[in-house]
Write a protein that holds these residues in place. Sequence first.
Motif, mmCIF file in Angstrom:
data_model
loop_
_atom_site.group_PDB
_atom_site.id
_atom_site.type_symbol
_atom_site.label_atom_id
_atom_site.label_comp_id
_atom_site.label_asym_id
_atom_site.label_seq_id
_atom_site.Cartn_x
_atom_site.Cartn_y
_atom_site.Cartn_z
ATOM 1 N N ILE A 194 0.852 -1.200 0.000
ATOM 2 C CA ILE A 194 0.000 0.000 0.000
ATOM 3 C C ILE A 194 0.877 1.236 0.000
ATOM 4 C CG2 ILE A 194 -1.762 1.271 1.265
ATOM 5 C CD1 ILE A 194 -2.657 -1.383 2.481
ATOM 6 N N THR A 195 0.631 2.145 -0.949
ATOM 7 C CA THR A 195 1.403 3.388 -1.030
ATOM 8 C C THR A 195 0.558 4.622 -0.711
ATOM 9 O OG1 THR A 195 0.942 3.550 -3.419
ATOM 10 C CG2 THR A 195 2.963 2.403 -2.741
ATOM 11 N N TYR A 196 -0.759 4.503 -0.750
ATOM 12 C CA TYR A 196 -1.614 5.658 -0.399
ATOM 13 C C TYR A 196 -2.952 5.162 0.120
ATOM 14 C CZ TYR A 196 -4.651 9.680 -0.671
ATOM 15 O OH TYR A 196 -5.534 10.660 -0.345
ATOM 16 N N LEU A 197 -3.463 5.851 1.139
ATOM 17 C CA LEU A 197 -4.798 5.609 1.690
ATOM 18 C C LEU A 197 -5.368 6.928 2.176
ATOM 19 C CD1 LEU A 197 -4.161 2.414 3.866
ATOM 20 C CD2 LEU A 197 -5.566 2.503 1.806
ATOM 21 N N ASN A 198 -6.653 7.112 2.039
ATOM 22 C CA ASN A 198 -7.285 8.282 2.651
ATOM 23 C C ASN A 198 -7.809 7.913 4.042
ATOM 24 O OD1 ASN A 198 -9.397 6.660 1.858
ATOM 25 N ND2 ASN A 198 -10.716 8.346 1.239
ATOM 26 N N ARG A 199 -8.397 8.885 4.728
ATOM 27 C CA ARG A 199 -8.793 8.689 6.120
ATOM 28 C C ARG A 199 -9.943 7.705 6.279
ATOM 29 N NH1 ARG A 199 -8.781 15.023 7.992
ATOM 30 N NH2 ARG A 199 -6.526 15.385 7.779
ATOM 31 N N ALA A 200 -10.672 7.440 5.196
ATOM 32 C CA ALA A 200 -11.767 6.476 5.303
ATOM 33 C C ALA A 200 -11.258 5.093 5.702
ATOM 34 C CB ALA A 200 -12.534 6.401 3.980
ATOM 35 N N TRP A 201 -9.956 4.842 5.493
ATOM 36 C CA TRP A 201 -9.372 3.566 5.901
ATOM 37 C C TRP A 201 -9.497 3.384 7.415
ATOM 38 C CZ3 TRP A 201 -7.452 -0.874 3.997
ATOM 39 C CH2 TRP A 201 -6.631 -1.637 4.814
#
Length: 568
Positions: A222-229
């Motif tokens: 994983i290289t990017y996630l938004n706060r919904a994670w």
Amino acid sequence: MFRTPDLTALSQGARTFFLWRALPLAALAGALAATESLPVGLAVLAAGLGIGALALREQNRLAREAAQYHLDAERLRDYTDLVTDWHWETDAALKLHYSRAEGHLATALSQRAVQGRRLWEIEGLAPAHGDWEEAHRQFQSGQSLQLHLVLQRPDGTSRHIELLGRPIRPAGGRFAGYRGTGRDETAFVQSTRALRELETRHREMVNHLREVIFRIDAHGRITYLNRAWETLTGQPVNQAIGQRVLRWLSKDEARYLLARMEPMLDGRRSAMQIEVRTGTGSASARWLEIAIGARFDAQGRLESLSGSIEDITARKQAEATLYDMNAELERRVKRRTAELEASNRELEAFSYSVSHDLRNPLRAIDGFSQIIMEDYGDRLDATAHSHLGRIRAASQKLSTLIDDLLELGRLTRAPISRAEVDLSAMARAIMRELQAESPERNGRLAIGTHLMARVDPMLARVLLEHLLRNAWTFTAGRDMAEIEFDARLRNREVVFHLRDNGVGFDMDHAAQLFKPFNRLHDQSDRSGTGIGLATVARIVARHGGRIWAEGSPGKGACFYFTLPDPSH
């Protein structure tokens, strides 16, 4: 700032000196030598001319090199001017003694404006970040400079400058100042700032999405996630970055996901949508909808995967609930259908009972009354004859009422088979039959041409017969019965109407017209059972149409109805 000697002019002067001074001297020396000896004179002249030719060739070579040097210097000056907006130079005390600025910097940084000043003494010039302390350290180090400055102009605008400088060290090696350039990078700074603001707004928007936005590299990390994670998993984003995505799934879930993604991983598809159930058998089981796309490099190798993850557990639960409700509804429909079919069978049995069991007594009453009148009529007085006549009329009317009720029930249950019907021709045929029943009556009939409708032919016949018979009956008191049947287009809908000049009715009682057994006129003066208009309304309703009436006592009535075509 860039000054080069005019070597071309120097070369041209040397050639001029040689041609007009050296050559005449060589000729003079040869002449003097010739006075002593002619061969010696000629040798001296030839040697002079040869030396002159060699010298001239060397001078031409130097001229070409000087021209090339001059061209290179011009190019260097042009290139420098194209990439810089400010040339400057200081003395050993860091005071500016040369400055040439162009464009938006020309006024504030001109030679006159900055002569004898240090950089931090120029009005409106300051470091872009912090103060002059860092700049002082760089100046004191005697090393190359790189500073980012901001120039506040008198008109209130500001210009961003990237300043580069190198120390001046003559052959002796002592520090003699700085020489450098400045580039107006205002447009770059503004575009960079706008790009950062756009990225910030985009990041804020993405972080406010309810769906998880992700990006995964070719190794599954994983290289990017938004706060919904964090909302979905309850774990911080920074702990998930760099982790393999499959560690968040069970082995079975991972195998299922990889099997579904196989067409995309091998390049057959660039995007797809997958529904995955996670945490099967646990209290935290969830349904996830994954929309994912792949990016490949020029050689067709997978670079990254990106997409979104949406928690669709609530939707799946709603679908399951809806499925259960539909199943329950289907069970109820089947049960109600069975009950309705049973009721219809009972109704048919009742209709059969009415048709046979009730008709026999009525036939007996009517038949024995007629026998009494025929066999014992001479023994009965007028009152007895009147009573027997009323008995027969009542039994016959009751028989007609039974027939009408049976017809009403049959029309309610009979299936509809639509076909294209010419209502104009059907209305003319019915009116001919009515006029044949009462040949003594005068009537004027106006029927529109080609009044077509897609209806059940049998039901359409019953509808028109009831309406036309109703109009014919209630115009009996007129010297000339006037009946009109036509259609008009109203609000993109075909509306049929049947108008007469009969006795009419009171609009206050219009709502009772289409109810069974409701009659608005004295039953003694008109024939009928009160079922006809109810039958008409039932037929129109079965065709999906509407019916209504308008009238006035003594001025006739008009019935309106629609017969929409479901295919349109």
